[in-house]
Design a protein around this motif. Structure first.
Motif, PDB file in Angstrom:
ATOM      1  N   VAL A 130       0.837  -1.173  -0.038  1.00 20.49           N
ATOM      2  CA  VAL A 130      -0.018   0.164   0.063  1.00 20.49           C
ATOM      3  C   VAL A 130       0.948   1.181  -0.094  1.00 20.49           C
ATOM      4  CG1 VAL A 130      -1.703   1.173   1.221  1.00 20.49           C
ATOM      5  CG2 VAL A 130      -1.918  -1.090   1.209  1.00 20.49           C
ATOM      6  N   HIS A 131       2.061   1.092   0.631  1.00 18.91           N
ATOM      7  CA  HIS A 131       2.951   2.439   0.692  1.00 18.91           C
ATOM      8  C   HIS A 131       3.625   2.646  -0.498  1.00 18.91           C
ATOM      9  CE1 HIS A 131       2.403   1.678   5.121  1.00 18.91           C
ATOM     10  NE2 HIS A 131       2.679   3.013   5.304  1.00 18.91           N
ATOM     11  N   ALA A 132       3.991   1.365  -1.171  1.00 21.60           N
ATOM     12  CA  ALA A 132       4.491   1.590  -2.499  1.00 21.60           C
ATOM     13  C   ALA A 132       3.527   2.128  -3.519  1.00 21.60           C
ATOM     14  CB  ALA A 132       5.200   0.055  -2.834  1.00 21.60           C
ATOM     15  N   LEU A 133       2.281   1.609  -3.428  1.00 20.61           N
ATOM     16  CA  LEU A 133       1.294   2.190  -4.354  1.00 20.61           C
ATOM     17  C   LEU A 133       1.256   3.606  -4.177  1.00 20.61           C
ATOM     18  CD1 LEU A 133      -1.490  -0.547  -3.956  1.00 20.61           C
ATOM     19  CD2 LEU A 133      -0.404   0.358  -6.320  1.00 20.61           C
TER      20      LEU A 133
ATOM     21  N   VAL B 200       0.549   7.439   6.587  1.00 19.90           N
ATOM     22  CA  VAL B 200       0.270   6.528   7.710  1.00 19.90           C
ATOM     23  C   VAL B 200       1.712   5.832   7.715  1.00 19.90           C
ATOM     24  CG1 VAL B 200      -0.816   4.258   7.959  1.00 19.90           C
ATOM     25  CG2 VAL B 200      -2.059   6.097   7.069  1.00 19.90           C
ATOM     26  N   GLU B 201       1.985   5.526   9.038  1.00 20.72           N
ATOM     27  CA  GLU B 201       3.318   4.730   9.218  1.00 20.72           C
ATOM     28  C   GLU B 201       2.979   3.138   9.015  1.00 20.72           C
ATOM     29  OE1 GLU B 201       5.799   6.347  10.457  1.00 20.72           O
ATOM     30  OE2 GLU B 201       4.879   8.156  10.542  1.00 20.72           O
ATOM     31  N   ARG B 202       4.222   2.657   8.631  1.00 27.22           N
ATOM     32  CA  ARG B 202       4.286   1.172   8.166  1.00 27.22           C
ATOM     33  C   ARG B 202       3.920   0.444   9.536  1.00 27.22           C
ATOM     34  NH1 ARG B 202       9.401   0.438   4.098  1.00 27.22           N
ATOM     35  NH2 ARG B 202       8.406   2.016   2.499  1.00 27.22           N
TER      36      ARG B 202
ATOM     37  N   THR C 186      -3.617  -3.775  14.294  1.00 23.82           N
ATOM     38  CA  THR C 186      -3.406  -2.416  14.043  1.00 23.82           C
ATOM     39  C   THR C 186      -4.056  -1.915  12.531  1.00 23.82           C
ATOM     40  OG1 THR C 186      -1.218  -3.091  13.067  1.00 23.82           O
ATOM     41  CG2 THR C 186      -1.314  -2.413  15.382  1.00 23.82           C
ATOM     42  N   LEU C 187      -3.978  -3.121  11.612  1.00 26.53           N
ATOM     43  CA  LEU C 187      -4.705  -2.748  10.119  1.00 26.53           C
ATOM     44  C   LEU C 187      -5.938  -2.463  10.439  1.00 26.53           C
ATOM     45  CD1 LEU C 187      -4.220  -2.299   7.374  1.00 26.53           C
ATOM     46  CD2 LEU C 187      -4.292  -4.686   7.117  1.00 26.53           C
ATOM     47  N   ARG C 188      -6.778  -2.994  11.211  1.00 20.19           N
ATOM     48  CA  ARG C 188      -8.171  -3.140  11.383  1.00 20.19           C
ATOM     49  C   ARG C 188      -8.269  -1.625  12.217  1.00 20.19           C
ATOM     50  NH1 ARG C 188     -11.360  -6.962   9.990  1.00 20.19           N
ATOM     51  NH2 ARG C 188     -10.433  -8.990   9.603  1.00 20.19           N
ATOM     52  N   GLU C 189      -7.384  -1.134  13.033  1.00 24.47           N
ATOM     53  CA  GLU C 189      -7.480  -0.083  13.803  1.00 24.47           C
ATOM     54  C   GLU C 189      -7.436   1.256  12.590  1.00 24.47           C
ATOM     55  OE1 GLU C 189      -4.671   2.734  16.570  1.00 24.47           O
ATOM     56  OE2 GLU C 189      -5.009   0.581  17.260  1.00 24.47           O
ATOM     57  N   LEU C 190      -6.660   1.063  11.816  1.00 27.69           N
ATOM     58  CA  LEU C 190      -6.360   1.851  10.708  1.00 27.69           C
ATOM     59  C   LEU C 190      -7.510   1.929   9.755  1.00 27.69           C
ATOM     60  CD1 LEU C 190      -4.127   3.788   9.294  1.00 27.69           C
ATOM     61  CD2 LEU C 190      -3.506   1.896   7.867  1.00 27.69           C
TER      62      LEU C 190
END
Length: 138
Positions: free
Chosen positions: A58-61, A116-118, A126-130
């Motif tokens: 996602v960061h790379a995208l 958003v931090e890695r 943590t992904l669900r929190e995001l």
């Protein structure tokens, strides 16, 4: 920072007919004017910036400009083309399960705006929190 672009990009169609005598630019001209990315530009940037598969798809995208795509279907095309090059599908399966196709593009835009931090991709909790933060901000 890109709120004005989001308003332009998320508009589906003009509500009124153009004023007579004005020219509606073709899609390619519109892309250049707004600096909107094409599928191939994003794929090329992704592959160039990530010569080896990355766990932070996602960061790379976002870094490759995927948030500047016009349509959610273009994001799917980008991900499929990246996968065709031997990379893992760049969008996390949890994101795919929790968000529909149109929300994924909005998520990438939000992701880029909020830097958003890695660490949020370290585990599913943590992904669900995001995802909850994203949904609360919409």
């Amino acid at each position: 920072m890109f709120a004005w672009l989001k308003k332009i990009v998320t508009r589906s169609r003009p509500t009124a007919a153009p004023i007579q005598g004005t020219r509606v630019p073709p899609a390619d001209d519109l892309r250049q004017t707004l600096q909107v990315a094409t599928v191939w530009q994003v794929v090329d940037r992704f592959l160039t910036q990530n010569p080896a598969p990355t766990p932070f798809g996602v960061h790379a995208l976002v870094d490759a400009g995927a948030a500047n795509l016009l349509d959610p279907s273009e994001l799917v095309q980008v991900c499929e083309k990246i996968q065709e090059h031997g990379y893992q599908y760049p969008i996390n399966p949890t994101l795919i399960q929790e968000l529909n196709q149109s929300e994924l593009l909005e998520f990438l835009r939000w992701h880029g705006q909020n830097e958003v931090e890695r660490e949020y991709y370290a585990n599913e909790m943590t992904l669900r929190e995001l995802i909850q933060r994203f949904q609360a901000d919409r």
